[in-house]
Scaffold this motif. Structure first.
Motif, PDB file in Angstrom:
ATOM      1  N   PRO A  47      31.441 142.765   8.948  1.00  0.00           N
ATOM      2  CA  PRO A  47      30.574 143.663  10.046  1.00  0.00           C
ATOM      3  C   PRO A  47      29.750 144.825   9.092  1.00  0.00           C
ATOM      4  O   PRO A  47      28.650 144.726   9.299  1.00  0.00           O
ATOM      5  CB  PRO A  47      31.502 143.978  10.912  1.00  0.00           C
ATOM      6  CG  PRO A  47      32.718 143.836  10.624  1.00  0.00           C
ATOM      7  CD  PRO A  47      32.706 142.974   9.722  1.00  0.00           C
ATOM      8  N   LEU A  48      30.470 145.503   8.514  1.00  0.00           N
ATOM      9  CA  LEU A  48      30.093 146.461   7.686  1.00  0.00           C
ATOM     10  C   LEU A  48      28.936 146.198   6.486  1.00  0.00           C
ATOM     11  O   LEU A  48      27.946 146.648   6.411  1.00  0.00           O
ATOM     12  CB  LEU A  48      30.984 147.489   6.840  1.00  0.00           C
ATOM     13  CG  LEU A  48      31.715 148.384   7.540  1.00  0.00           C
ATOM     14  CD1 LEU A  48      32.825 149.199   6.705  1.00  0.00           C
ATOM     15  CD2 LEU A  48      30.579 149.293   7.868  1.00  0.00           C
TER      16      LEU A  48
ATOM     17  N   ARG B 144      29.636 155.396  15.863  1.00  0.00           N
ATOM     18  CA  ARG B 144      28.727 154.430  16.488  1.00  0.00           C
ATOM     19  C   ARG B 144      27.370 154.463  15.714  1.00  0.00           C
ATOM     20  O   ARG B 144      26.714 155.626  15.172  1.00  0.00           O
ATOM     21  CB  ARG B 144      28.449 154.212  17.695  1.00  0.00           C
ATOM     22  CG  ARG B 144      29.943 154.263  18.486  1.00  0.00           C
ATOM     23  CD  ARG B 144      30.825 153.012  18.219  1.00  0.00           C
ATOM     24  NE  ARG B 144      31.658 152.538  19.151  1.00  0.00           N
ATOM     25  CZ  ARG B 144      32.944 153.232  19.263  1.00  0.00           C
ATOM     26  NH1 ARG B 144      33.293 153.787  18.041  1.00  0.00           N
ATOM     27  NH2 ARG B 144      33.865 152.923  20.104  1.00  0.00           N
TER      28      ARG B 144
ATOM     29  N   LEU C 196      37.196 145.124   8.491  1.00  0.00           N
ATOM     30  CA  LEU C 196      35.817 145.815   8.673  1.00  0.00           C
ATOM     31  C   LEU C 196      35.509 145.842   7.171  1.00  0.00           C
ATOM     32  O   LEU C 196      33.962 145.732   7.149  1.00  0.00           O
ATOM     33  CB  LEU C 196      36.240 147.394   9.117  1.00  0.00           C
ATOM     34  CG  LEU C 196      35.094 148.201   9.532  1.00  0.00           C
ATOM     35  CD1 LEU C 196      34.390 147.465  10.689  1.00  0.00           C
ATOM     36  CD2 LEU C 196      35.635 149.443   9.749  1.00  0.00           C
TER      37      LEU C 196
ATOM     38  N   GLU D  18      22.600 143.171  16.466  1.00  0.00           N
ATOM     39  CA  GLU D  18      23.547 143.235  15.688  1.00  0.00           C
ATOM     40  C   GLU D  18      24.391 144.582  15.701  1.00  0.00           C
ATOM     41  O   GLU D  18      25.776 144.884  15.650  1.00  0.00           O
ATOM     42  CB  GLU D  18      23.417 143.105  14.020  1.00  0.00           C
ATOM     43  CG  GLU D  18      22.822 141.818  13.712  1.00  0.00           C
ATOM     44  CD  GLU D  18      24.025 140.833  13.451  1.00  0.00           C
ATOM     45  OE1 GLU D  18      25.114 141.358  13.619  1.00  0.00           O
ATOM     46  OE2 GLU D  18      23.988 139.599  13.809  1.00  0.00           O
TER      47      GLU D  18
ATOM     48  N   ARG E 269      27.159 143.168   6.848  1.00  0.00           N
ATOM     49  CA  ARG E 269      25.901 142.866   7.453  1.00  0.00           C
ATOM     50  C   ARG E 269      25.122 143.973   7.935  1.00  0.00           C
ATOM     51  O   ARG E 269      23.873 143.840   7.920  1.00  0.00           O
ATOM     52  CB  ARG E 269      26.478 141.864   8.648  1.00  0.00           C
ATOM     53  CG  ARG E 269      26.988 140.731   8.062  1.00  0.00           C
ATOM     54  CD  ARG E 269      27.136 139.482   9.442  1.00  0.00           C
ATOM     55  NE  ARG E 269      27.764 140.073  10.627  1.00  0.00           N
ATOM     56  CZ  ARG E 269      29.104 139.926  10.660  1.00  0.00           C
ATOM     57  NH1 ARG E 269      29.838 139.344   9.693  1.00  0.00           N
ATOM     58  NH2 ARG E 269      29.705 140.283  11.851  1.00  0.00           N
ATOM     59  N   MET E 270      25.778 144.930   8.671  1.00  0.00           N
ATOM     60  CA  MET E 270      24.926 146.002   8.997  1.00  0.00           C
ATOM     61  C   MET E 270      24.215 146.915   7.899  1.00  0.00           C
ATOM     62  O   MET E 270      22.910 146.929   8.118  1.00  0.00           O
ATOM     63  CB  MET E 270      25.945 146.988   9.603  1.00  0.00           C
ATOM     64  CG  MET E 270      26.661 146.682  10.922  1.00  0.00           C
ATOM     65  SD  MET E 270      25.750 145.892  12.133  1.00  0.00           S
ATOM     66  CE  MET E 270      24.743 147.734  12.649  1.00  0.00           C
TER      67      MET E 270
ATOM     68  N   GLN F  14      32.456 145.875  18.692  1.00  0.00           N
ATOM     69  CA  GLN F  14      33.662 145.160  18.019  1.00  0.00           C
ATOM     70  C   GLN F  14      34.432 146.656  17.750  1.00  0.00           C
ATOM     71  O   GLN F  14      35.530 146.785  17.631  1.00  0.00           O
ATOM     72  CB  GLN F  14      33.223 144.855  16.740  1.00  0.00           C
ATOM     73  CG  GLN F  14      32.646 143.325  17.028  1.00  0.00           C
ATOM     74  CD  GLN F  14      32.070 142.823  15.702  1.00  0.00           C
ATOM     75  OE1 GLN F  14      31.533 143.550  14.673  1.00  0.00           O
ATOM     76  NE2 GLN F  14      32.077 141.489  15.439  1.00  0.00           N
TER      77      GLN F  14
ATOM     78  N   PHE G 297      28.243 145.427  16.891  1.00  0.00           N
ATOM     79  CA  PHE G 297      29.068 146.078  15.960  1.00  0.00           C
ATOM     80  C   PHE G 297      29.751 147.271  16.777  1.00  0.00           C
ATOM     81  O   PHE G 297      30.875 147.618  16.767  1.00  0.00           O
ATOM     82  CB  PHE G 297      28.248 146.962  15.086  1.00  0.00           C
ATOM     83  CG  PHE G 297      28.866 147.353  13.692  1.00  0.00           C
ATOM     84  CD1 PHE G 297      29.810 147.088  12.998  1.00  0.00           C
ATOM     85  CD2 PHE G 297      28.647 148.981  13.702  1.00  0.00           C
ATOM     86  CE1 PHE G 297      30.498 147.842  12.099  1.00  0.00           C
ATOM     87  CE2 PHE G 297      29.485 149.695  13.032  1.00  0.00           C
ATOM     88  CZ  PHE G 297      30.302 149.145  11.967  1.00  0.00           C
ATOM     89  N   ASN G 298      29.026 147.905  17.613  1.00  0.00           N
ATOM     90  CA  ASN G 298      29.555 148.933  18.565  1.00  0.00           C
ATOM     91  C   ASN G 298      30.537 148.492  19.313  1.00  0.00           C
ATOM     92  O   ASN G 298      31.612 149.206  19.671  1.00  0.00           O
ATOM     93  CB  ASN G 298      28.449 149.843  19.242  1.00  0.00           C
ATOM     94  CG  ASN G 298      27.517 150.421  18.233  1.00  0.00           C
ATOM     95  OD1 ASN G 298      27.831 150.985  17.266  1.00  0.00           O
ATOM     96  ND2 ASN G 298      26.511 151.082  18.823  1.00  0.00           N
TER      97      ASN G 298
END
Length: 200
Positions: free
Chosen positions: A176-177, A106, A170, A139, A179-180, A146, A143-144
């Motif tokens: 999401p990856l 996480r 993913l 975000e 974007r993070m 998700q 993400f966590n």
């Protein structure tokens, strides 16, 4: 009445400033009307008052700067740690991950939460950074969550097709990856955080 007028801190500041102002005026009048060696007494008292006021203001300013520097250092280290997490399996881009059930690492948020809740970031000086940290925290929390949902789906269903779909979703473009990682790069490029280098 405005809320800042009824706040206890406002009244404490007003009483303290008023007391110091009255003491300064009394000492000044005493100094102007005294003669001989007794004139040194009000002068010493005035210097003591000025030194006390300056010391209090300077100590609060220095303490605020130290708290801000410590918070920014902790935030920068946490963001770099999150970059390492995203660069490690099972998040590593291009890594051929087998279709299997797994528990995902996480994003860490403790330093960001502490910096935002402790009011160490000044509203004017750090407004842009504070806004970016709020966006990052939102975000990262999404993400966590998700990841938690993906784990539940993987462990309750667990078919190879579902596992492949989760892995592809993913790592997909604009997923999401990605974007993070973009958030982390943008945050670590902000001037308050670029000065906080990783310890050697």
């Amino acid at each position: 009445m405005p809320s800042w007028l009824t706040a206890p801190r406002t009244w404490i500041m007003l009483v303290t400033a008023g007391s110091l102002a009255v003491a300064f005026v009394v000492s000044a009048v005493w100094w102007s009307r005294s003669a001989g060696t007794s004139r040194f007494e009000p002068a010493v008292q005035i210097l003591g008052l000025l030194g006390g006021i300056t010391g209090i203001v300077a100590e609060r300013w220095a303490a605020g700067r130290e708290r801000r520097a410590e918070a920014l250092q902790a935030v920068a280290e946490e963001l770099r740690d999150n970059q390492k997490v995203l660069a490690s399996p099972p998040f590593a881009v291009g890594a051929a991950q087998p279709a299997r059930r797994q528990v995902y690492p996480r994003m860490n948020l403790s330093a960001v939460n502490a910096a935002l809740s402790s009011a160490v970031l000044s509203p004017g000086r750090d407004e842009g950074l504070s806004s970016m940290l709020h966006d990052w925290r939102n975000e990262a929390e999404i993400f966590n969550h998700q990841l938690s949902l993906a784990e539940i789906l993987a462990f309750t269903n667990g078919s190879d097709e579902v596992l492949r779909d989760l892995h592809q979703g993913l790592h997909s473009a604009d997923g999401p990856l990605e974007r993070m990682q973009e958030h982390l790069v943008a945050l670590l490029a902000t001037p308050p955080l670029t000065a906080r280098r990783a310890p050697r």
